[in-house]
Design a protein around this motif. Structure first.
Motif, PDB file in Angstrom:
ATOM      1  N   ARG A 170       0.801  -1.306   0.067  1.00  0.00           N
ATOM      2  CA  ARG A 170       0.049   0.045   0.047  1.00  0.00           C
ATOM      3  C   ARG A 170       0.903   1.223   0.035  1.00  0.00           C
ATOM      4  N   GLU A 171       1.695   1.201   0.804  1.00  0.00           N
ATOM      5  CA  GLU A 171       2.651   2.425   0.797  1.00  0.00           C
ATOM      6  C   GLU A 171       3.552   2.628  -0.376  1.00  0.00           C
ATOM      7  N   ILE A 172       3.812   1.457  -1.215  1.00  0.00           N
ATOM      8  CA  ILE A 172       4.529   1.689  -2.410  1.00  0.00           C
ATOM      9  C   ILE A 172       3.597   2.135  -3.464  1.00  0.00           C
ATOM     10  N   PHE A 173       2.302   1.913  -3.466  1.00  0.00           N
ATOM     11  CA  PHE A 173       1.340   2.253  -4.579  1.00  0.00           C
ATOM     12  C   PHE A 173       0.991   3.570  -4.325  1.00  0.00           C
ATOM     13  N   GLU A 174       0.924   4.028  -2.749  1.00  0.00           N
ATOM     14  CA  GLU A 174       0.515   5.421  -2.800  1.00  0.00           C
ATOM     15  C   GLU A 174       1.792   6.381  -2.930  1.00  0.00           C
ATOM     16  N   ASP A 175       2.884   6.046  -2.810  1.00  0.00           N
ATOM     17  CA  ASP A 175       3.972   6.848  -3.120  1.00  0.00           C
ATOM     18  C   ASP A 175       4.176   7.047  -4.383  1.00  0.00           C
ATOM     19  N   ALA A 176       3.614   5.902  -5.256  1.00  0.00           N
ATOM     20  CA  ALA A 176       4.019   6.113  -6.710  1.00  0.00           C
ATOM     21  C   ALA A 176       2.995   6.896  -7.259  1.00  0.00           C
ATOM     22  N   GLY A 177       1.849   7.255  -6.625  1.00  0.00           N
ATOM     23  CA  GLY A 177       0.816   8.187  -7.291  1.00  0.00           C
ATOM     24  C   GLY A 177      -0.815   7.563  -7.385  1.00  0.00           C
ATOM     25  N   LEU A 178      -0.754   6.517  -6.780  1.00  0.00           N
ATOM     26  CA  LEU A 178      -2.446   5.841  -6.578  1.00  0.00           C
ATOM     27  C   LEU A 178      -3.175   6.647  -5.562  1.00  0.00           C
ATOM     28  N   PRO A 179      -4.026   7.119  -5.804  1.00  0.00           N
ATOM     29  CA  PRO A 179      -5.040   7.992  -4.729  1.00  0.00           C
ATOM     30  C   PRO A 179      -5.114   7.384  -3.383  1.00  0.00           C
ATOM     31  N   GLU A 180      -4.840   8.262  -2.404  1.00  0.00           N
ATOM     32  CA  GLU A 180      -5.163   7.540  -1.064  1.00  0.00           C
ATOM     33  C   GLU A 180      -6.633   6.952  -0.892  1.00  0.00           C
ATOM     34  N   ASN A 181      -6.638   5.659  -0.102  1.00  0.00           N
ATOM     35  CA  ASN A 181      -7.585   4.939   0.110  1.00  0.00           C
ATOM     36  C   ASN A 181      -8.089   4.188  -1.077  1.00  0.00           C
ATOM     37  N   LEU A 182      -7.818   4.359  -2.165  1.00  0.00           N
ATOM     38  CA  LEU A 182      -8.286   3.505  -3.391  1.00  0.00           C
ATOM     39  C   LEU A 182      -7.947   2.144  -3.235  1.00  0.00           C
ATOM     40  N   PHE A 183      -6.687   1.962  -2.713  1.00  0.00           N
ATOM     41  CA  PHE A 183      -5.994   0.567  -2.436  1.00  0.00           C
ATOM     42  C   PHE A 183      -5.951   0.469  -0.909  1.00  0.00           C
ATOM     43  N   THR A 184      -7.006  -0.124  -0.166  1.00  0.00           N
ATOM     44  CA  THR A 184      -6.968  -0.087   1.375  1.00  0.00           C
ATOM     45  C   THR A 184      -6.856  -1.541   1.749  1.00  0.00           C
ATOM     46  N   VAL A 185      -5.682  -1.554   2.884  1.00  0.00           N
ATOM     47  CA  VAL A 185      -5.388  -2.745   3.724  1.00  0.00           C
ATOM     48  C   VAL A 185      -6.148  -2.860   4.794  1.00  0.00           C
ATOM     49  N   LEU A 186      -7.101  -4.061   5.172  1.00  0.00           N
ATOM     50  CA  LEU A 186      -7.825  -4.086   6.404  1.00  0.00           C
ATOM     51  C   LEU A 186      -7.155  -5.230   7.226  1.00  0.00           C
ATOM     52  N   VAL A 187      -6.551  -4.849   8.183  1.00  0.00           N
ATOM     53  CA  VAL A 187      -6.140  -5.682   9.302  1.00  0.00           C
ATOM     54  C   VAL A 187      -7.125  -6.136  10.308  1.00  0.00           C
ATOM     55  N   ILE A 188      -7.780  -7.198   9.953  1.00  0.00           N
ATOM     56  CA  ILE A 188      -9.004  -7.743  10.584  1.00  0.00           C
ATOM     57  C   ILE A 188      -9.108  -9.237  10.963  1.00  0.00           C
ATOM     58  N   ASP A 189      -9.748  -9.475  11.555  1.00  0.00           N
ATOM     59  CA  ASP A 189     -10.016 -10.911  11.996  1.00  0.00           C
ATOM     60  C   ASP A 189     -11.273 -11.681  11.108  1.00  0.00           C
TER      61      ASP A 189
END
Length: 458
Positions: A170-189
């Protein structure tokens, strides 16, 4: 608060990191933010999306070593395999950027009841991906990049033991210009995951995992009329026919069984060998398997890293033990070694027959199941005697005949002739029977979660 997600180094058994899990309310709020980002992204042009995907591919190459190190620490992949995986991910970005606009291009038809017809492929919304640990980057990129090209938003629930890899992506994608929150990682059970499937802004679900997990997810999504794409397990059969190049077959089958520490849905797993070449194949195959040296996944000379989790190794051993009790014969390995880390040796079971886990089920680890066939026809019958149907292989010097067998008789989604492979962006990826449904790659993935909308013009 929910218990944290914990990552552990499988080579040593030592804890790496702890990551706080989201509450249900936090996860649902994250879905809402992803949907808001989608509302803007869906209105961008195909060419704009393609440009962003190219930037993602470039960023993956530039940060390859950084991500590869995390992946190998978290799941025990050989460091060379981790680097190759990221190259594949970058290639998927490039291929999708090049071919995606063509696949999604508006089409003109000539309907009988209107002056003209238009078919347009539109995004449908937020797509939820539930992904396993064995390819921490590729499993994510495979569905995420296609859906970003389509114009959808993407959610990821990654396996706990590679949480760090998912967050770094996610960090790499957003640093490269992907809009924030468009790719969201959910750390969930799992309980919160069920709530995400039911979320009204989630429009589709894709899962890579076991056939048991696939059935459960498909049932949940089906009750809500939400489309699913499932890439599930398999026990891929590789046929060594009477006219096979045995040296090539033995070398390739060993590589296909041990690739990614034997923990791949499309690994070569069952080896169906005709009587005519059986003994020669077994001698050379055993030598090739035993030549792979287990050890530190960061050592370039290591041939086999540790299994990803202790419970997975225990399950594999239980399947091996049950197979032996029911008549399978140990050729090499098949026993948990002493020492730290979750290593398992290159192993071969012979005399494998129906009723044994080594025949009926998926052995997710470096254990090969060898099955003797009377002749080529019997080998093809045995290959299809499985509830799975992801991939498979054929070794034969008659390439044209092997292609006919692959096309007309092999009941799988993919077949490799005189080779072994994992995935290629230009070729559809997916299976039949209990190995799931839907296709990724090869231009198929961008339309799996697209609305093929018909417009009639009078």
């Amino acid at each position: 608060m929910p218990d944290p997600a914990i990552t552990i180094d499988p080579a040593t058994g030592e804890e790496l990191e702890r990551y706080p899990r989201m509450s249900e309310a936090e996860a649902k709020a994250a879905v809402d933010r992803c949907h808001a980002a989608f509302e803007d992204w869906r209105l961008t042009t195909h060419e704009h999306r393609a440009g962003v995907l190219r930037a993602l591919g470039k960023a993956l190459r530039e940060r390859k070593e950084e991500l590869a190190q995390i992946m190998s620490r978290e799941v025990g992949k050989l460091i060379g395999d981790s680097r190759d995986e990221i190259d594949l991910c970058a290639g998927i970005c490039d291929y999708t950027a090049e071919q995606g606009p063509k696949e999604l291009a508006e089409e003109t038809r000539d309907p009988a009841n209107a002056k003209r017809g238009i078919v347009t492929y539109q995004p449908i919304g937020v797509i939820y991906g539930i992904q396993p640990w064995n390819f921490p980057a590729y499993q994510v990129v495979r569905y995420a990049i296609a859906n970003l090209m389509t114009g959808n938003g993407v959610l990821l629930k990654h396996a706990e033991n590679c949480t760090g890899s998912g967050l770094r992506l996610r960090e790499i994608f957003e640093d490269a210009g992907l809009p924030e929150n468009l790719f969201t990682v959910l750390v969930i059970d799992h309980d919160v995951s069920d709530a995400i499937i039911a979320h009204d802004k989630v429009r589709g679900v894709t899962l890579t995992g076991s056939d048991t997990a696939g059935s459960a997810i498909a049932e949940q999504a089906g009750r809500l009329n939400k489309k699913t794409v499932l890439e599930l397990g398999s026990n891929d059969a590789y046929l060594v026919l009477e006219d096979a190049d045995v040296d090539l077959a033995a070398k390739t089958c060993a590589a296909g069984r041990l690739y990614n520490n034997g923990e791949t849905c499309i690994n070569a797993k069952r080896f169906i060998v005709t009587d005519a070449v059986h003994d020669e194949f077994m001698e050379k195959f055993t030598a090739a398997m035993e030549a792979a040296r287990p050890g530190d996944p960061f050592d370039e000379e290591t041939g086999l890293g540790p299994m990803a989790r202790e419970d997975l190794r225990e399950k594999l051993q239980a399947q091996v033990d049950e197979s032996i009790e029911k008549g399978a014969r140990v050729v090499t390995g098949c026993q948990i070694p002493e020492g730290r880390g979750w290593f398992y040796p290159p192993s071969i079971l012979a005399d494998v027959a129906p009723g044994q886990p080594a025949y009926d089920d998926e052995l997710f680890g470096p254990v090969a199941s060898v099955i003797r066939a009377k002749d080529d026809e019997d080998a093809m019958r045995l290959a299809n005697d499985s509830r799975y149907g992801l991939g498979g292989g054929i070794f034969s010097k008659d390439e044209d005949r092997a292609i006919r067998l692959a096309a007309q008789h092999f009941d799988t989604g993919m077949v490799f002739v005189n080779t072994f492979g994992v995935a290629d962006p230009s070729m559809p990826f997916g299976g039949v029977k209990n190995s799931g449904y839907g296709r990724e790659h090869g231009g198929c993935g961008v339309k799996e979660f697209a609305n093929a909308k018909s417009i009639f013009v009078g």
